[in-house]
Design a protein around this motif. Structure first.
Motif, PDB file in Angstrom:
ATOM      1  N   ARG A  47       0.929  -1.236   0.071  1.00 60.29           N
ATOM      2  CA  ARG A  47      -0.012   0.031  -0.042  1.00 60.29           C
ATOM      3  C   ARG A  47       0.692   1.189  -0.073  1.00 60.29           C
ATOM      4  N   GLY A  48       1.990   1.282  -0.774  1.00 61.50           N
ATOM      5  CA  GLY A  48       2.557   2.348  -1.172  1.00 61.50           C
ATOM      6  C   GLY A  48       3.683   2.577   0.078  1.00 61.50           C
ATOM      7  N   GLN A  49       3.898   1.498   0.994  1.00 57.54           N
ATOM      8  CA  GLN A  49       4.969   1.789   2.278  1.00 57.54           C
ATOM      9  C   GLN A  49       6.103   0.466   1.669  1.00 57.54           C
ATOM     10  N   GLU A  50       7.227   0.791   2.171  1.00 52.31           N
ATOM     11  CA  GLU A  50       8.194  -0.023   1.910  1.00 52.31           C
ATOM     12  C   GLU A  50       8.452  -1.128   2.989  1.00 52.31           C
ATOM     13  N   PHE A  51       8.231  -2.438   2.711  1.00 58.21           N
ATOM     14  CA  PHE A  51       8.473  -3.519   3.632  1.00 58.21           C
ATOM     15  C   PHE A  51       9.494  -4.583   3.170  1.00 58.21           C
ATOM     16  N   PHE A  52       9.978  -5.291   4.184  1.00 56.30           N
ATOM     17  CA  PHE A  52      11.125  -5.969   3.717  1.00 56.30           C
ATOM     18  C   PHE A  52      10.795  -7.587   4.360  1.00 56.30           C
ATOM     19  N   GLN A  53      10.866  -8.318   3.192  1.00 56.83           N
ATOM     20  CA  GLN A  53      10.592 -10.008   3.672  1.00 56.83           C
ATOM     21  C   GLN A  53      11.935 -10.585   3.925  1.00 56.83           C
ATOM     22  N   LEU A  54      11.885 -11.476   5.009  1.00 62.77           N
ATOM     23  CA  LEU A  54      13.210 -12.156   5.189  1.00 62.77           C
ATOM     24  C   LEU A  54      13.248 -13.428   4.656  1.00 62.77           C
ATOM     25  N   THR A  55      14.388 -14.178   4.234  1.00 63.05           N
ATOM     26  CA  THR A  55      14.412 -15.554   3.862  1.00 63.05           C
ATOM     27  C   THR A  55      15.812 -15.871   4.704  1.00 63.05           C
ATOM     28  N   LEU A  56      15.773 -17.115   5.038  1.00 59.94           N
ATOM     29  CA  LEU A  56      16.783 -17.881   5.858  1.00 59.94           C
ATOM     30  C   LEU A  56      17.481 -19.113   5.304  1.00 59.94           C
ATOM     31  N   GLY A  57      18.783 -19.182   5.277  1.00 56.73           N
ATOM     32  CA  GLY A  57      19.182 -20.695   4.902  1.00 56.73           C
ATOM     33  C   GLY A  57      19.673 -21.007   3.448  1.00 56.73           C
ATOM     34  N   GLY A  58      19.786 -19.511   2.842  1.00 60.45           N
ATOM     35  CA  GLY A  58      20.111 -19.767   1.341  1.00 60.45           C
ATOM     36  C   GLY A  58      21.832 -19.965   1.282  1.00 60.45           C
ATOM     37  N   SER A  59      22.275 -20.297   0.058  1.00 60.97           N
ATOM     38  CA  SER A  59      23.496 -20.694  -0.016  1.00 60.97           C
ATOM     39  C   SER A  59      23.844 -21.048  -1.661  1.00 60.97           C
ATOM     40  N   ALA A  60      25.034 -20.183  -2.101  1.00 62.23           N
ATOM     41  CA  ALA A  60      25.186 -20.486  -3.489  1.00 62.23           C
ATOM     42  C   ALA A  60      26.399 -21.090  -3.911  1.00 62.23           C
ATOM     43  N   GLY A  61      27.148 -21.879  -2.737  1.00 62.69           N
ATOM     44  CA  GLY A  61      28.146 -22.697  -3.025  1.00 62.69           C
ATOM     45  C   GLY A  61      27.973 -24.049  -3.168  1.00 62.69           C
ATOM     46  N   GLY A  62      28.854 -25.122  -2.886  1.00 61.22           N
ATOM     47  CA  GLY A  62      28.562 -26.334  -3.113  1.00 61.22           C
ATOM     48  C   GLY A  62      27.202 -26.782  -2.445  1.00 61.22           C
ATOM     49  N   ASP A  63      26.946 -26.394  -0.991  1.00 59.14           N
ATOM     50  CA  ASP A  63      25.986 -26.652  -0.115  1.00 59.14           C
ATOM     51  C   ASP A  63      24.719 -25.790  -0.655  1.00 59.14           C
ATOM     52  N   VAL A  64      24.558 -25.762  -2.201  1.00 55.67           N
ATOM     53  CA  VAL A  64      23.165 -24.904  -2.487  1.00 55.67           C
ATOM     54  C   VAL A  64      22.149 -25.033  -2.112  1.00 55.67           C
ATOM     55  N   ALA A  65      21.526 -23.839  -1.704  1.00 57.32           N
ATOM     56  CA  ALA A  65      20.205 -24.066  -1.187  1.00 57.32           C
ATOM     57  C   ALA A  65      19.487 -22.433  -1.427  1.00 57.32           C
ATOM     58  N   ILE A  66      18.079 -22.696  -1.498  1.00 56.02           N
ATOM     59  CA  ILE A  66      17.147 -21.415  -1.659  1.00 56.02           C
ATOM     60  C   ILE A  66      16.608 -20.944  -0.286  1.00 56.02           C
ATOM     61  N   GLY A  67      16.990 -19.789  -0.092  1.00 62.60           N
ATOM     62  CA  GLY A  67      16.325 -19.259   1.421  1.00 62.60           C
ATOM     63  C   GLY A  67      14.948 -19.539   1.455  1.00 62.60           C
ATOM     64  N   GLN A  68      14.309 -19.824   2.560  1.00 65.34           N
ATOM     65  CA  GLN A  68      12.926 -19.916   2.901  1.00 65.34           C
ATOM     66  C   GLN A  68      12.205 -18.815   3.508  1.00 65.34           C
ATOM     67  N   ILE A  69      11.338 -18.112   3.213  1.00 67.10           N
ATOM     68  CA  ILE A  69      10.617 -17.016   3.876  1.00 67.10           C
ATOM     69  C   ILE A  69      10.224 -17.617   5.327  1.00 67.10           C
ATOM     70  N   ILE A  70      10.652 -16.491   6.246  1.00 65.79           N
ATOM     71  CA  ILE A  70      10.477 -17.029   7.716  1.00 65.79           C
ATOM     72  C   ILE A  70       9.076 -16.368   8.203  1.00 65.79           C
ATOM     73  N   GLY A  71       8.395 -15.401   7.747  1.00 63.25           N
ATOM     74  CA  GLY A  71       7.325 -14.879   8.014  1.00 63.25           C
ATOM     75  C   GLY A  71       6.905 -13.625   7.427  1.00 63.25           C
ATOM     76  N   PRO A  72       6.132 -12.921   7.944  1.00 61.10           N
ATOM     77  CA  PRO A  72       5.278 -11.580   7.244  1.00 61.10           C
ATOM     78  C   PRO A  72       6.505 -10.527   7.116  1.00 61.10           C
ATOM     79  N   ALA A  73       6.284  -9.776   6.087  1.00 65.39           N
ATOM     80  CA  ALA A  73       7.461  -8.762   5.788  1.00 65.39           C
ATOM     81  C   ALA A  73       7.165  -7.747   6.907  1.00 65.39           C
ATOM     82  N   LEU A  74       8.673  -7.009   7.018  1.00 67.15           N
ATOM     83  CA  LEU A  74       8.496  -5.966   8.251  1.00 67.15           C
ATOM     84  C   LEU A  74       8.773  -4.513   7.657  1.00 67.15           C
TER      85      LEU A  74
END
Length: 562
Positions: free
Chosen positions: A489-516
């Motif tokens: 609604r015109g306001q800047e919010f930020f959504q957090l993801t945890l657990g991502g990695s780009a190396g050999g242990d590659v993983a996609i970060g998962q959303i932890i909850g509502p945006a802040l």
């Protein structure tokens, strides 16, 4: 051109007169196109594909020019040219990107031909830094220097650059296409998050081969690439990649830009069906026309200057003594260096992320200093990393303290590589017309919050990635902590993801909850990191703690009442 490596620019492919004539002609062509646009003879719709083919974007406030830095390698002369452009045509700075390129954010359209002409004078350009084509091929920032390297990926990245530039079949693909190549089995290029990722590993008779990953990518649909083939021999590299891109060009969707990347095609067909189509195309090709004979590879290698790696016998002892004498220097060596294949040398990483600074931004004066230091300490060679930093690849160990002292005087010696202050961030809503939120202020506040170097070392390896929109130019899905800007609604919010990695242990970060909301985000991340420090086992890194415990403990910390 002479192939005497002592006369060639160290670290990068040496252009000849054919290359330079082509660039000159390309600049003249675009100068005429710009003149027609300024005169009103071309509409913006007509001009747009022409400017994008030359790396020129129209952003929120001005034009942005993205300059190609093939596989992240440049020389001191090229860095000085970038400094001149920053002073003369921009606002006295440039920005290093996650594609190992350089962007200028405040360009006037009328100045663009002069900028491109200046770039051409030092064998640089902006071709294929935009558009639905094969973009800059990226590689390991320690290429040709790393102690764990099986092959020098710059050679193969250059071969792929020559193959893909203005390729008649691949100029208008369904969507942009990105390739990364690692010369080491330790993936330092985020290979599995690319359209094609190549990782070298030992092969028969001592010759390295490539594992080929396909269909990776971030954006609104993050996907980890799948292994399409292992043990791909060097001689079939170009042929096999051409087969992959041909299949993508034939079957990739063009009706929906959000479903046009190769990652969607691989998922839709299934990896086995996609592999069958690639193998069928590969079988029909005249392999002799594409074969990379050793003589071809050696011919490309011969166009790279080789540094004379001669260091005094006591270089290691001199470095050890300097580290013992000065704790601040010792800390910087621990965080900002990487082992070199030659025992008397070391790779030095220059953080372009000072405390409270803008990740990847570098001033014209700093560019000139880096160029001077490259000349005095690294054979005139400079590397841009996909982490938005800079590397001097061949520094004598006995000269490292002098390098650090000069960097510190220019605010370029922040000891934070791989730590919480080494934040990756896109330009966000401050510049980009696609963004929903500003990435830069969040990055600056986080960097300032965790500026204490002792605290950063105590926290240990921790990657924070910030994107201003779902296009994920800041690679937030790959961050141990990812931050995504969203609009509510015109306001800047930020959504957090945890657990991502780009190396050999590659993983996609998962959303932890509502945006802040913006004003709560930095505090929430601070609480999250505090929780990690309490919950971790001895010497356990953040990613390992998260994977051991899961999201629940961290979620409680993030959303704790104020």
């Amino acid at each position: 051109m002479s192939t005497d490596t002592t006369t060639l620019p160290v670290g990068r492919y040496a252009y000849d007169q054919v290359d330079r004539t082509f660039l000159s002609q390309r600049v003249a062509q675009f100068r005429e196109q710009v003149a027609r646009r300024v005169a009103g003879d071309l509409s913006e719709d007509e001009f747009k594909p022409l400017r994008l083919m030359n790396g020129l974007y129209l952003q929120l406030h001005a034009y942005m020019l993205r300059v190609a830095v093939p596989y992240g390698m440049m020389g001191s002369d090229q860095m000085r040219a970038l400094a001149h452009i920053a002073r003369t045509y921009d606002r006295d700075y440039g920005h290093f990107t996650t594609r190992q390129n350089v962007q200028f954010n405040w360009i006037r359209l009328e100045d663009t031909p002069d900028i491109l002409e200046h770039l051409a004078g030092v064998d640089m350009h902006a071709i294929q830094t935009s558009g639905n084509c094969i973009r800059n091929v990226t590689c390991d920032e320690f290429a040709g220097a790393a102690a764990d390297e099986l092959l020098d990926p710059r050679i193969h990245a250059e071969i792929l650059r020559q193959w893909s530039t203005l390729h008649p079949e691949f100029t208008f693909l369904p969507r942009k296409f990105k390739i990364a190549i690692s010369g080491s089995p330790h993936d330092r290029v985020a290979a599995r998050f690319h359209d094609i990722g190549l990782v070298a590993r030992p092969g028969p008779q001592g010759r390295p081969v490539f594992d080929v990953f396909v269909g990776g990518g971030l954006g609104r649909t993050p996907i980890i690439g799948v292994k399409l083939r292992d043990t791909l021999p060097e001689e079939d590299l170009v042929a096999y990649l051409e087969a992959i891109v041909r299949v993508y060009n034939a079957y990739g969707r063009r009706d929906n830009m959000y479903k046009a990347r190769i990652k969607i095609l691989v998922q839709a067909l299934g990896v086995e069906a996609f592999r069958e189509k690639v193998d069928a195309e590969f079988a029909l090709m005249n392999r002799a026309d594409y074969r990379l004979d050793p003589a071809i590879v050696d011919g490309i290698r011969a166009r790279f200057g080789i540094p004379p790696l001669n260091a005094p016998a006591d270089a290691e002892q001199t470095l050890t003594a300097s580290r013992k004498a000065e704790p601040a220097f010792d800390r910087w060596v621990r965080t900002n260096t990487h082992p070199h294949r030659h025992e008397g040398f070391i790779c030095a990483v220059i953080s372009v992320k000072p405390d409270g600074g803008i990740p990847g931004d570098i001033t014209a004066d700093q560019m000139d200093l880096v160029a001077d230091l490259a000349d005095s300490h690294s054979f005139g060679e400079i590397r841009v990393t996909h982490m938005q930093n800079v590397v001097l690849g061949h520094v004598r160990k006995d000269q490292l303290h002098d390098l650090w002292r000069k960097l510190a005087a220019a605010n370029l010696a922040t000891p934070n590589i791989g730590l919480v202050g080494d934040i990756i961030a896109c330009p966000g809503l401050d510049y980009c017309a696609l963004a929903n939120a500003r990435s830069i202020p969040i990055a600056q506040k986080l960097s300032a919050r965790f500026a204490n170097p002792e605290l950063q070392e105590r926290i240990g390896p921790l990657n924070i990635n910030i994107s201003g929109c779902i296009n994920a130019c800041g690679h937030h899905h790959a961050g141990h902590i990812g931050i995504l800007g969203v609009d509510k609604r015109g306001q800047e919010f930020f959504q957090l993801t945890l657990g991502g990695s780009a190396g050999g242990d590659v993983a996609i970060g998962q959303i932890i909850g509502p945006a802040l909301p913006e004003d709560e985000t930095v505090d929430a991340i601070a609480r999250l990191i505090d929780a990690y420090l309490v919950l971790r086992h001895d010497n356990e890194q953040f990613l390992d703690t998260y994977r051991r415990l899961g999201a629940a403990s961290f979620k409680d910390a993030v959303y704790a009442p104020a």
